[in-house]
Design a protein around this motif. Structure first.
Motif, PDB file in Angstrom:
ATOM      1  N   LEU A 130       4.872   0.216  -2.144  1.00 40.32           N
ATOM      2  CA  LEU A 130       5.794  -0.742  -2.759  1.00 40.32           C
ATOM      3  C   LEU A 130       6.900  -1.205  -1.815  1.00 40.32           C
ATOM      4  CD1 LEU A 130       6.263   0.992  -6.243  1.00 40.32           C
ATOM      5  CD2 LEU A 130       4.512  -0.640  -5.544  1.00 40.32           C
ATOM      6  N   GLY A 131       7.086  -0.541  -0.722  1.00 47.40           N
ATOM      7  CA  GLY A 131       8.212  -0.868   0.146  1.00 47.40           C
ATOM      8  C   GLY A 131       7.825  -1.484   1.477  1.00 47.40           C
ATOM      9  N   SER A 132       6.628  -2.080   1.562  1.00 50.13           N
ATOM     10  CA  SER A 132       6.204  -2.680   2.834  1.00 50.13           C
ATOM     11  C   SER A 132       6.824  -4.056   3.068  1.00 50.13           C
ATOM     12  CB  SER A 132       4.673  -2.802   2.867  1.00 50.13           C
ATOM     13  OG  SER A 132       4.222  -3.647   1.817  1.00 50.13           O
ATOM     14  N   ARG A 133       7.443  -4.668   2.065  1.00 45.70           N
ATOM     15  CA  ARG A 133       8.065  -5.982   2.206  1.00 45.70           C
ATOM     16  C   ARG A 133       9.562  -5.858   1.920  1.00 45.70           C
ATOM     17  NH1 ARG A 133       3.277  -6.158   3.280  1.00 45.70           N
ATOM     18  NH2 ARG A 133       1.890  -7.978   3.075  1.00 45.70           N
ATOM     19  N   ALA A 181       5.553 -17.180  -4.013  1.00 46.08           N
ATOM     20  CA  ALA A 181       5.811 -18.167  -2.962  1.00 46.08           C
ATOM     21  C   ALA A 181       6.858 -17.700  -1.968  1.00 46.08           C
ATOM     22  CB  ALA A 181       6.247 -19.490  -3.590  1.00 46.08           C
ATOM     23  N   GLU A 182       7.680 -16.720  -2.364  1.00 46.50           N
ATOM     24  CA  GLU A 182       8.714 -16.244  -1.454  1.00 46.50           C
ATOM     25  C   GLU A 182       8.097 -15.377  -0.360  1.00 46.50           C
ATOM     26  OE1 GLU A 182      11.572 -14.168  -3.729  1.00 46.50           O
ATOM     27  OE2 GLU A 182      12.182 -15.906  -4.936  1.00 46.50           O
ATOM     28  N   PRO A 183       8.457 -15.588   0.895  1.00 45.25           N
ATOM     29  CA  PRO A 183       7.902 -14.761   1.975  1.00 45.25           C
ATOM     30  C   PRO A 183       8.462 -13.339   1.920  1.00 45.25           C
ATOM     31  CG  PRO A 183       9.581 -16.241   2.828  1.00 45.25           C
ATOM     32  CD  PRO A 183       9.375 -16.630   1.394  1.00 45.25           C
ATOM     33  N   GLY A 184       7.601 -12.403   2.284  1.00 46.81           N
ATOM     34  CA  GLY A 184       8.042 -11.010   2.350  1.00 46.81           C
ATOM     35  C   GLY A 184       8.268 -10.385   1.002  1.00 46.81           C
ATOM     36  N   SER A 185       7.293 -10.534   0.079  1.00 53.47           N
ATOM     37  CA  SER A 185       7.451  -9.983  -1.265  1.00 53.47           C
ATOM     38  C   SER A 185       6.275  -9.076  -1.590  1.00 53.47           C
ATOM     39  CB  SER A 185       7.528 -11.098  -2.311  1.00 53.47           C
ATOM     40  OG  SER A 185       8.641 -11.933  -2.087  1.00 53.47           O
ATOM     41  N   THR A 186       6.566  -8.038  -2.375  1.00 54.74           N
ATOM     42  CA  THR A 186       5.540  -7.194  -2.985  1.00 54.74           C
ATOM     43  C   THR A 186       5.621  -7.410  -4.488  1.00 54.74           C
ATOM     44  OG1 THR A 186       5.664  -5.527  -1.245  1.00 54.74           O
ATOM     45  CG2 THR A 186       4.707  -4.855  -3.341  1.00 54.74           C
ATOM     46  N   VAL A 187       4.538  -7.904  -5.080  1.00 54.47           N
ATOM     47  CA  VAL A 187       4.491  -8.208  -6.514  1.00 54.47           C
ATOM     48  C   VAL A 187       3.580  -7.192  -7.176  1.00 54.47           C
ATOM     49  CG1 VAL A 187       3.937  -9.926  -8.260  1.00 54.47           C
ATOM     50  CG2 VAL A 187       4.895 -10.647  -6.058  1.00 54.47           C
ATOM     51  N   LEU A 216      11.878   2.999  -7.899  1.00 54.45           N
ATOM     52  CA  LEU A 216      12.657   1.820  -7.532  1.00 54.45           C
ATOM     53  C   LEU A 216      14.030   2.207  -7.018  1.00 54.45           C
ATOM     54  CD1 LEU A 216      10.351   0.311  -9.024  1.00 54.45           C
ATOM     55  CD2 LEU A 216      12.074  -1.352  -9.703  1.00 54.45           C
ATOM     56  N   HIS A 217      14.576   3.297  -7.530  1.00 56.43           N
ATOM     57  CA  HIS A 217      15.879   3.745  -7.023  1.00 56.43           C
ATOM     58  C   HIS A 217      15.770   4.160  -5.553  1.00 56.43           C
ATOM     59  CE1 HIS A 217      19.881   5.444  -7.087  1.00 56.43           C
ATOM     60  NE2 HIS A 217      19.400   6.592  -6.644  1.00 56.43           N
ATOM     61  N   LEU A 218      14.689   4.837  -5.198  1.00 56.64           N
ATOM     62  CA  LEU A 218      14.495   5.218  -3.799  1.00 56.64           C
ATOM     63  C   LEU A 218      14.316   3.986  -2.913  1.00 56.64           C
ATOM     64  CD1 LEU A 218      12.080   8.268  -4.202  1.00 56.64           C
ATOM     65  CD2 LEU A 218      14.536   8.307  -3.745  1.00 56.64           C
ATOM     66  N   ASN A 228       3.325  12.037  -3.610  1.00 57.60           N
ATOM     67  CA  ASN A 228       3.419  10.858  -4.472  1.00 57.60           C
ATOM     68  C   ASN A 228       4.579   9.956  -4.069  1.00 57.60           C
ATOM     69  OD1 ASN A 228       1.308  12.017  -5.813  1.00 57.60           O
ATOM     70  ND2 ASN A 228       2.499  12.694  -7.580  1.00 57.60           N
ATOM     71  N   ALA A 229       5.728  10.543  -3.772  1.00 55.84           N
ATOM     72  CA  ALA A 229       6.897   9.723  -3.441  1.00 55.84           C
ATOM     73  C   ALA A 229       6.660   8.934  -2.152  1.00 55.84           C
ATOM     74  CB  ALA A 229       8.134  10.610  -3.311  1.00 55.84           C
ATOM     75  N   SER A 230       6.080   9.571  -1.151  1.00 52.59           N
ATOM     76  CA  SER A 230       5.819   8.875   0.111  1.00 52.59           C
ATOM     77  C   SER A 230       4.808   7.761  -0.088  1.00 52.59           C
ATOM     78  CB  SER A 230       5.317   9.878   1.156  1.00 52.59           C
ATOM     79  OG  SER A 230       5.011   9.213   2.374  1.00 52.59           O
ATOM     80  N   LEU A 231       3.780   8.007  -0.905  1.00 53.26           N
ATOM     81  CA  LEU A 231       2.789   6.966  -1.171  1.00 53.26           C
ATOM     82  C   LEU A 231       3.412   5.796  -1.914  1.00 53.26           C
ATOM     83  CD1 LEU A 231      -0.180   6.105  -1.012  1.00 53.26           C
ATOM     84  CD2 LEU A 231      -0.528   7.264  -3.221  1.00 53.26           C
ATOM     85  N   ALA A 232       4.264   6.089  -2.904  1.00 48.31           N
ATOM     86  CA  ALA A 232       4.917   5.022  -3.658  1.00 48.31           C
ATOM     87  C   ALA A 232       5.813   4.181  -2.752  1.00 48.31           C
ATOM     88  CB  ALA A 232       5.723   5.608  -4.809  1.00 48.31           C
ATOM     89  N   LEU A 233       6.571   4.832  -1.877  1.00 51.92           N
ATOM     90  CA  LEU A 233       7.448   4.088  -0.971  1.00 51.92           C
ATOM     91  C   LEU A 233       6.639   3.248   0.006  1.00 51.92           C
ATOM     92  CD1 LEU A 233      10.177   6.772  -0.166  1.00 51.92           C
ATOM     93  CD2 LEU A 233      10.310   4.884  -1.788  1.00 51.92           C
ATOM     94  N   GLY A 234       5.491   3.773   0.442  1.00 51.61           N
ATOM     95  CA  GLY A 234       4.685   3.009   1.372  1.00 51.61           C
ATOM     96  C   GLY A 234       4.018   1.811   0.742  1.00 51.61           C
TER      97      GLY A 234
END
Length: 403
Positions: A237-240, A91-97, A67-69, A229-235
């Motif tokens: 979780l960080g698409s929104r 309901a919020e647009p552009g979210s990753t849950v 999450l820090h990255l 692992n770091a690149s996969l996590a960023l991809g």
């Protein structure tokens, strides 16, 4: 004429504050030290415990590093714990849950989660979901069954993506595994272990997207810097624009609110502090209550008579030529005995010289000046003069007692 005896002056047995401070200052210092140590242990030594995969946890099993990255890349991250907050996040647009634990969630909540996610453009990331959660949210994906041991589970290992998912191709080789799944029609399966994918992406005709991870091994603080692992996590979780982590209090899932006692509101660190204070108080009590044993009576090896003590002191005076000290001792003893015989009071340990000389002169019919020279005169100059003084004092005492 009768004289009244004055009433005795009451004696204050209570010690002064200065004496109390001298007696108790070390105990107060020890108590303050123990209290300080207890406060440090309870305040600084206490480590707040988080559930596994908690984004606030910096332990090896936490996900704070990922999450820090993401926050450095400009994403907004937060943690929600109630159904209302989860509904608002979906309901919020552009979210990753992210829902890391689905097993403790009741079926009603799982169905509600799948219903709320339909029609939204958010990405829902499920970590290790069971068949109940998959049936309620995305029925096309199922766990790989294993009739001997239940659902197939493999320990996470470094494996190639083997798929066209952009996040996986950018990350390359990563540590995946855990629960294995069977993707549905149109789903993308990646990082296969024993021929079954451990990552599945499901998309609806709209923009709704579900990512199923068999294990969160690659997201943890301990393994984030391994392989891709770091690149996969960023991809993933960080698409929104924002990331929402759903971590409810699974221990309070029941609708019945349990009443709490006063002990429930006391921090855990204070229990150790109270225990240490109790041990310190017990040790102090044992230290102060120690006994040296009963009093032992022991007979003196030698009984020395008073005459021998007097002769020994006289020899010491003679050896050191302390004629003045010896004469003072003889005169003082004679004055006390004569004053007692004549009934003259002793004030501050000595009789009044004028009163004593006047009373003795009246008793023996001698001039008071001669008696003052005898009782209060100068020190003798030699041993013969000391012997004469002794004889004169003895004769004067006999005359006072027998005039």
């Amino acid at each position: 004429m009768t004289t009244s005896t004055p009433a005795p002056t009451p004696v204050d047995v209570f010690p002064g504050w200065a004496q109390l401070w001298r007696r108790s200052r070390w105990f107060l210092a020890a108590a303050a030290f123990v209290l300080l140590v207890a406060l440090l242990i309870s305040g600084l030594g206490g480590h707040r415990e988080y559930p596994p995969l908690d984004p606030r946890d910096t332990d090896p099993q936490g996900t704070r590093a990922a999450l820090h990255l993401l926050e450095e890349r400009g994403l907004t991250t937060r943690t929600v714990s109630t159904e209302d907050e989860l509904t608002a996040a979906l309901a919020e647009p552009g979210s990753t849950v992210v829902v890391p634990f689905t097993a403790p969630m009741p079926s009603r909540q799982l169905v509600l989660l799948g219903r709320q996610h339909r029609g939204s453009d958010s990405r829902l990331v499920l970590i290790g979901p069971d068949n109940n959660a998959l049936a309620a949210i995305t029925p096309d994906i199922k766990r790989v069954p294993d009739t001997a041991r239940g659902p197939l589970y493999e320990d996470p290992i470094a494996v190639d993506p083997g798929c066209s998912l952009p996040e996986a191709t950018r990350a390359g080789r990563a540590e995946l595994g855990g629960t294995l799944y069977e993707p549905g029609n149109g789903d993308v399966g990646c990082y296969a272990v024993d021929g079954h994918p451990s990552l599945v992406r499901h998309t609806d005709p709209g923009s709704r997207e579900i990512v199923v991870l068999g294990s969160a091994w690659a997201l943890t603080n301990d393994r984030l810097d391994e392989e891709g692992n770091a690149s996969l996590a960023l991809g993933l979780l960080g698409s929104r624009r924002q990331l929402v982590w759903y971590l409810p209090d699974y221990s309070n899932m029941s609708t019945v609110e349990q009443s709490k006692s006063l002990a429930d509101f006391i921090p855990a660190g204070w229990n150790w502090a109270a225990l240490q204070l109790g041990i310190a108080a017990l040790l102090t009590a044992l230290w102060r209550a120690r006994r040296l044993g009963p009093v032992v009576t022991e007979e003196l090896p030698v009984v020395v008579r008073a005459a021998e003590t007097t002769e020994g002191r006289a020899r010491l005076y003679h050896r050191s030529k302390a004629r003045g000290r010896a004469a003072d001792a003889l005169r003082r003893a004679a004055r006390h005995r004569i004053a007692t015989a004549l009934g003259i009071p002793l004030s501050t340990g000595e009789p009044d010289p004028a009163a004593l000389c006047a009373a003795v002169a009246d008793r023996v019919q001698q001039p008071a000046t001669d008696l003052h020279a005898l009782l209060y005169g100068a020190a003798p100059t030699d041993d013969a003069a000391l012997l004469r003084l002794t004889d004169q004092l003895d004769a004067l005492e006999r005359q006072v007692r027998q005039p």
